[in-house]
Design a protein around this motif. Structure first.
Motif, PDB file in Angstrom:
ATOM      1  N   ALA A 418       0.813  -1.215   0.000  1.00 31.11           N
ATOM      2  CA  ALA A 418       0.000   0.000   0.000  1.00 31.11           C
ATOM      3  C   ALA A 418       0.844   1.260   0.000  1.00 31.11           C
ATOM      4  CB  ALA A 418      -0.926  -0.010   1.220  1.00 31.11           C
ATOM      5  N   ALA A 419       2.046   1.220   0.597  1.00 28.72           N
ATOM      6  CA  ALA A 419       2.873   2.416   0.724  1.00 28.72           C
ATOM      7  C   ALA A 419       3.893   2.574  -0.400  1.00 28.72           C
ATOM      8  CB  ALA A 419       3.604   2.387   2.075  1.00 28.72           C
ATOM      9  N   THR A 420       4.046   1.568  -1.267  1.00 30.40           N
ATOM     10  CA  THR A 420       5.095   1.593  -2.292  1.00 30.40           C
ATOM     11  C   THR A 420       4.480   1.723  -3.676  1.00 30.40           C
ATOM     12  OG1 THR A 420       6.422   0.124  -0.877  1.00 30.40           O
ATOM     13  CG2 THR A 420       7.106   0.387  -3.179  1.00 30.40           C
ATOM     14  N   PRO A 421       4.750   2.820  -4.396  1.00 29.57           N
ATOM     15  CA  PRO A 421       4.185   2.981  -5.743  1.00 29.57           C
ATOM     16  C   PRO A 421       4.609   1.836  -6.670  1.00 29.57           C
ATOM     17  CG  PRO A 421       5.101   5.050  -4.959  1.00 29.57           C
ATOM     18  CD  PRO A 421       5.536   4.002  -3.983  1.00 29.57           C
ATOM     19  N   GLY A 422       3.627   1.269  -7.390  1.00 25.94           N
ATOM     20  CA  GLY A 422       3.904   0.213  -8.349  1.00 25.94           C
ATOM     21  C   GLY A 422       4.169  -1.139  -7.742  1.00 25.94           C
ATOM     22  N   ALA A 423       3.931  -1.312  -6.433  1.00 23.33           N
ATOM     23  CA  ALA A 423       4.241  -2.581  -5.771  1.00 23.33           C
ATOM     24  C   ALA A 423       3.161  -3.615  -6.032  1.00 23.33           C
ATOM     25  CB  ALA A 423       4.394  -2.368  -4.265  1.00 23.33           C
ATOM     26  N   ILE A 424       3.549  -4.884  -6.008  1.00 22.88           N
ATOM     27  CA  ILE A 424       2.643  -6.011  -6.104  1.00 22.88           C
ATOM     28  C   ILE A 424       3.086  -7.065  -5.106  1.00 22.88           C
ATOM     29  CG2 ILE A 424       3.992  -7.057  -7.990  1.00 22.88           C
ATOM     30  CD1 ILE A 424       1.404  -8.303  -9.032  1.00 22.88           C
ATOM     31  N   GLY A 425       2.126  -7.746  -4.492  1.00 19.30           N
ATOM     32  CA  GLY A 425       2.437  -8.784  -3.515  1.00 19.30           C
ATOM     33  C   GLY A 425       1.293  -9.780  -3.440  1.00 19.30           C
ATOM     34  N   TYR A 426       1.343 -10.658  -2.461  1.00 21.49           N
ATOM     35  CA  TYR A 426       0.336 -11.706  -2.326  1.00 21.49           C
ATOM     36  C   TYR A 426       0.049 -11.917  -0.842  1.00 21.49           C
ATOM     37  CZ  TYR A 426       4.859 -14.038  -1.951  1.00 21.49           C
ATOM     38  OH  TYR A 426       6.165 -14.353  -1.624  1.00 21.49           O
ATOM     39  N   ALA A 427      -1.190 -12.318  -0.561  1.00 21.44           N
ATOM     40  CA  ALA A 427      -1.597 -12.483   0.842  1.00 21.44           C
ATOM     41  C   ALA A 427      -2.835 -13.349   0.917  1.00 21.44           C
ATOM     42  CB  ALA A 427      -1.880 -11.114   1.473  1.00 21.44           C
ATOM     43  N   GLU A 428      -3.121 -13.771   2.124  1.00 26.29           N
ATOM     44  CA  GLU A 428      -4.357 -14.508   2.381  1.00 26.29           C
ATOM     45  C   GLU A 428      -5.540 -13.567   2.143  1.00 26.29           C
ATOM     46  OE1 GLU A 428      -7.693 -14.952   4.905  1.00 26.29           O
ATOM     47  OE2 GLU A 428      -5.968 -13.866   5.718  1.00 26.29           O
ATOM     48  N   LEU A 429      -6.625 -14.103   1.564  1.00 27.47           N
ATOM     49  CA  LEU A 429      -7.740 -13.284   1.109  1.00 27.47           C
ATOM     50  C   LEU A 429      -8.391 -12.510   2.241  1.00 27.47           C
ATOM     51  CD1 LEU A 429      -9.748 -12.366  -1.056  1.00 27.47           C
ATOM     52  CD2 LEU A 429     -11.078 -14.447  -0.609  1.00 27.47           C
ATOM     53  N   GLY A 430      -8.641 -13.165   3.387  1.00 27.03           N
ATOM     54  CA  GLY A 430      -9.311 -12.475   4.475  1.00 27.03           C
ATOM     55  C   GLY A 430      -8.549 -11.252   4.937  1.00 27.03           C
ATOM     56  N   ALA A 431      -7.208 -11.358   5.018  1.00 27.05           N
ATOM     57  CA  ALA A 431      -6.405 -10.202   5.422  1.00 27.05           C
ATOM     58  C   ALA A 431      -6.439  -9.118   4.363  1.00 27.05           C
ATOM     59  CB  ALA A 431      -4.967 -10.640   5.693  1.00 27.05           C
ATOM     60  N   ALA A 432      -6.401  -9.501   3.092  1.00 21.99           N
ATOM     61  CA  ALA A 432      -6.423  -8.516   2.010  1.00 21.99           C
ATOM     62  C   ALA A 432      -7.744  -7.761   1.978  1.00 21.99           C
ATOM     63  CB  ALA A 432      -6.174  -9.208   0.668  1.00 21.99           C
ATOM     64  N   LEU A 433      -8.827  -8.428   2.331  1.00 20.73           N
ATOM     65  CA  LEU A 433     -10.130  -7.763   2.338  1.00 20.73           C
ATOM     66  C   LEU A 433     -10.180  -6.633   3.364  1.00 20.73           C
ATOM     67  CD1 LEU A 433     -12.505 -10.872   2.048  1.00 20.73           C
ATOM     68  CD2 LEU A 433     -12.056  -9.147   0.289  1.00 20.73           C
TER      69      LEU A 433
END
Length: 520
Positions: A418-433
């Motif tokens: 969220a804080a880094t322009p152009g960043a991409i990552g992966y996470a568990e769905l519930g946390a991402a929501l």
């Protein structure tokens, strides 16, 4: 064994008593009941002279012969039983037209009228040679057939009988009603009833009885809750470790279990799937009985070399890719995602996005989420090593053209993307929501969802396993907690965090979608 249970006894008692009372009231006692009320019994002479006495001062037995100490009485006769009363129900000889006789001690009847009929069908009972008469100062009433709830009223004018005296201010003796009903109340007499202006004493007694039953049952229930825990509760200490993706479920389940079973002390310490499995294996080897009070949760199956760890599938966990808002992309194919993570693309404009450098945020090598991502999305390829600490600037001399950084937990990864322009990552769905500021990336047009995973359209999912060191004793806290996690309460907690309980899938033993397709 004492099988007597007070709560069951009180419940049965609370049902039986009202039923018996109703049967007694409406079947036995109230089957046939004819009663009467004295609605008025008062003198007709004035205590204080009134100029408006009029006809009341001229009550006469014959011309110029006034009534002696006159009075009025208003009687109401009513069928207040559960069935109708016929002429044949009166307890008199068949050829006797009179059903009820009313006398007044110390007084004689000078005249009477029937003043009120509840139904017109009662009128013929009082007409002609019906039996309505006054004889020897006694009122004679006919055998009136009356349906349930029917009534009639009789107004009588009376005077003091010869030879009787009454001191001023004294009350008259009550009337004597002589008659009976076959199969009626008790001996069949016609009882005095009262107007229902308040709650009857039997009703009050019944309500008080039921209230006492309820209060006693409540007290027994509270005492039982204080004295004993639920059937499957276990006490002791338990450590939950492993997957950070499953951490919210574990914390919610631990709090709920402790509330249900106060004797349990459960610590949640999630450092990653691999570290959790290693900690469990180490604790098992060091434990004197080989049964440590510990459970490790892992995103996906364990690695080789841990033969003592036994898996139990708990949930199907969904994962998702998240991107920074400045990337300008919302949907990528699996091939494009692999090209991004192996460094073949360095700017989002190459994929139709914004002209922003691609920055990759991953998890440490011991993360179960990272292993799921590598296995399910990268087709088994490993992520290259980190090239940055701050996720923005590459380390000096790094040969990799893409900026890569790693974070130790799901929350840290989401914050970094969220804080880094152009960043991409992966996470568990519930946390991402829980991160509204982070767009979730579709894979080949499909959002993260159980339905898409069921049809093989969405590849980024894995089975969440609970591992124990060897078989768990059935009465242990660890076994009890696992049962709790997979029952109705635990399933609700799992669903609330975006996972799907294994028991709800077509093949709960394998905890796989019914028709998984290989990712390409």
């Amino acid at each position: 064994m004492d099988i007597f249970r007070w709560d069951v006894f009180l419940t049965v008692l609370g049902l039986v008593v009202p039923i018996i009372a109703a049967l007694y009231e409406f079947v036995f006692v109230g089957r046939k009941r004819l009663g009467y009320r004295v609605q008025l019994d008062t003198i007709a002479s004035d205590e204080v002279h009134s100029a408006y006495g009029g006809a009341l001062q001229r009550l006469q037995r014959a011309p110029d012969t006034p009534l002696t100490d006159p009075s009025f009485v208003l009687l109401r006769f009513e069928n207040n039983g559960a069935t109708h009363i016929d002429e044949s129900d009166y307890a008199v000889l068949d050829d006797d037209r009179v059903g009820i006789r009313v006398s007044f001690p110390g007084r004689r009847v000078a005249g009477l009228v029937v003043t009120e009929l509840s139904h017109d069908y009662l009128r013929p009972s009082f007409e002609g040679p019906s039996g309505l008469h006054v004889r020897d100062g006694v009122i004679q009433l006919p055998k009136v057939p009356m349906n349930r709830g029917a009534h009639y009223k009789v107004l009588a004018a009376l005077e003091r009988a010869e030879g009787e005296t009454r001191a001023p201010g004294t009350e008259f003796a009550p009337p004597r009603v002589i008659g009976g009903i076959k199969g009626g109340v008790g001996s069949g007499d016609i009882p005095l009833t009262r107007s229902r202006t308040g709650v009857a004493a039997p009703v009050i007694a019944l309500v008080c009885f039921l209230v006492a039953i309820i209060v006693t049952q409540l007290g027994l229930s509270l005492a039982a809750e204080d004295q004993s825990a639920p059937l499957d509760c276990a006490s002791g200490e338990l450590t939950l470790t492993g997957s950070t993706a499953f951490d919210p479920v574990l914390r919610a389940a631990a709090d709920s279990y402790r509330d249900t079973c106060p004797g349990a002390a459960i610590e949640v310490r999630t450092d990653g799937s691999a570290q959790g499995l290693a900690a469990l294996n180490r604790a098992g080897r060091e434990h004197p009985d080989g049964v440590p009070s510990m459970l490790a949760f892992s995103d996906g199956p364990k690695d080789d070399g841990l033969p003592q760890l036994l898996p139990r599938p708990v949930a199907l966990s969904l994962f998702t890719l998240v991107v920074n808002e400045e990337a300008g992309v919302a949907d990528l194919t699996p091939e494009q995602i692999r090209a991004v993570f192996d460094g073949r693309h360095t700017d989002w404009s190459e994929l139709g996005g914004a002209p922003t450098p691609i920055r990759l945020v991953g998890r440490h090598d011991d993360s179960g989420t990272r292993r799921v991502f590598q296995r399910q999305v990268l087709a088994g390829d490993r992520e290259p090593a980190s090239t940055s600490d701050n996720c923005r600037d590459r380390d000096p001399g790094a040969a990799d053209p893409v900026t890569r950084c790693e974070r130790g937990s799901t929350g840290d990864l989401l914050d970094a993307v969220a804080a880094t322009p152009g960043a991409i990552g992966y996470a568990e769905l519930g946390a991402a929501l829980g991160h509204d500021d982070l767009p979730r990336l579709r894979i080949a047009g499909h959002e993260a969802g159980v339905e898409a995973a069921d049809h093989g359209a969405y590849p980024f999912w894995e089975t969440e396993y609970a591992y124990s060191y060897g078989e768990l004793p059935a009465d242990s806290l660890a076994a009890s907690f696992l049962r709790y996690l997979t029952n109705e309460v635990g399933r609700d907690l799992i669903r609330a965090e975006g996972h799907r309980p294994c028991a709800e899938l077509q093949n709960p033993v394998r905890c796989r979608p019914p028709n998984p397709q290989p990712t390409g």
